[in-house]
Design an enzyme around this catalytic site. Sequence first.
Site, PDB file in Angstrom:
ATOM      1  N   LYS A   1      17.217   4.928  29.239  1.00 21.83           N
ATOM      2  CA  LYS A   1      16.629   3.605  28.963  1.00 21.83           C
ATOM      3  C   LYS A   1      16.667   3.300  27.473  1.00 21.83           C
ATOM      4  O   LYS A   1      16.914   2.169  27.053  1.00 21.83           O
ATOM      5  CB  LYS A   1      15.192   3.564  29.504  1.00 21.83           C
ATOM      6  CG  LYS A   1      15.176   3.467  31.006  1.00 21.83           C
ATOM      7  CD  LYS A   1      13.851   3.826  31.622  1.00 21.83           C
ATOM      8  CE  LYS A   1      14.043   3.897  33.149  1.00 21.83           C
ATOM      9  NZ  LYS A   1      13.079   4.724  33.827  1.00 21.83           N
TER      10      LYS A   1
ATOM     11  N   GLN B   1       6.839   5.526  33.886  1.00 23.14           N
ATOM     12  CA  GLN B   1       7.830   6.509  34.341  1.00 23.14           C
ATOM     13  C   GLN B   1       7.160   7.483  35.322  1.00 23.14           C
ATOM     14  O   GLN B   1       6.187   8.147  34.961  1.00 23.14           O
ATOM     15  CB  GLN B   1       8.402   7.261  33.129  1.00 23.14           C
ATOM     16  CG  GLN B   1       9.545   8.178  33.460  1.00 23.14           C
ATOM     17  CD  GLN B   1      10.811   7.414  33.873  1.00 23.14           C
ATOM     18  OE1 GLN B   1      11.203   6.455  33.232  1.00 23.14           O
ATOM     19  NE2 GLN B   1      11.441   7.840  34.953  1.00 23.14           N
TER      20      GLN B   1
ATOM     21  N   ASP C   1       9.785  -2.919  36.738  1.00 24.88           N
ATOM     22  CA  ASP C   1      10.117  -2.020  37.843  1.00 24.88           C
ATOM     23  C   ASP C   1       9.892  -2.693  39.195  1.00 24.88           C
ATOM     24  O   ASP C   1      10.273  -2.144  40.231  1.00 24.88           O
ATOM     25  CB  ASP C   1       9.225  -0.769  37.779  1.00 24.88           C
ATOM     26  CG  ASP C   1       9.992   0.448  37.318  1.00 24.88           C
ATOM     27  OD1 ASP C   1      11.233   0.387  37.262  1.00 24.88           O
ATOM     28  OD2 ASP C   1       9.331   1.463  37.007  1.00 24.88           O
TER      29      ASP C   1
END
Length: 274
Positions: free
Chosen positions: A45, A88, A111
């Site tokens: 990322k 995460q 997300d």
Amino acid sequence: MILDGKKISEEILSDLKEKINKLNLTLAVIQIGDNQSSNVYINQKKKLCNKLNIDFNHQKFPLDISEKEVLDLIDSLNKDKTTGILLQLPIPNQINAEKLQNRINYKKDVDGLNDVNKCNLINNKPGIVPCTAKGIITLLNKYDIEIAGKNVVVVGRSNLVGKPISNLLLKKDATVTVCHSKTKDLAKFTLEADILIAATGIKHLITSSMIRKDAVIIDVGISKIDGKLYGDVDFENVKNKSSYITPVPGGVGPMTIASLAENLYEAYILQKEE
Ligand code: NDP
């Protein structure tokens, strides 16, 4: 034919770069603990952000951090100029992932795991869609693979992959069957698939005898064994029987990254419209 996620992802990113370059976007990634796979994914990322001139804000906490401290951080990121926030996974058990995901402003939820975005997906409303599911649909579209009316079997029912891809496929008029660890006689279902999507994390769960000739095979799974990456599909033995197949690595993985960049841009547009 190989579905080249790497190539398609590069094309998407090069188009996006022009749009994103001067917008001063910021991606905040919250990590709790020091999970090895998480470190790899976060590094990807970071590279993506460097490539697209996006500020990368990595917030790393020790394993024993309290839930409140993370919630406070999310509150402050919700208020500041941060464009997108993601948590995460995995995170330690003392912290409720859903609670954190739902604290993220749904317009910054890159997300797509916040309840608002999940509901929008189920109800066919616009919203931010989880990256891997979105990337799979983009890949199928780029190769002109028809979805409407097809029998699609999804193996895996997680909130991250299996459920969102199943909902997106329903939205695209596929007939969707979802299998999981309690499914009896998995092959009975996979053999019916025009398009098979495997997302379990079990090395080579899907073998050649479990697929129909000329089926489209999408392999989401990643297992790292003795330093080597494997998918859920026995690629070497399946590739000649299928019409299209994604490799691991180089298939769904890069599409997930490209979709993250697309979601970040979408988050920017949503916040601009406020
Ligand atoms: P989860 O562990 O959350 O879910 C795995 C799913 O597989 C569950 O629904 C489970 O069923 C099902 N399953 C497990 N064993 C079997 C079996 N023997 N037969 C049928 N179904 C089974 O994983 P994720 O969905 O988060 O990820 C799946 C894989 O995809 C992992 O390898 C992950 O690393 C990879 N991944 C790859 C990405 C990419 O960009 N390429 C992105 C995200 C994930 P049950 O619900 O009954 O437990």
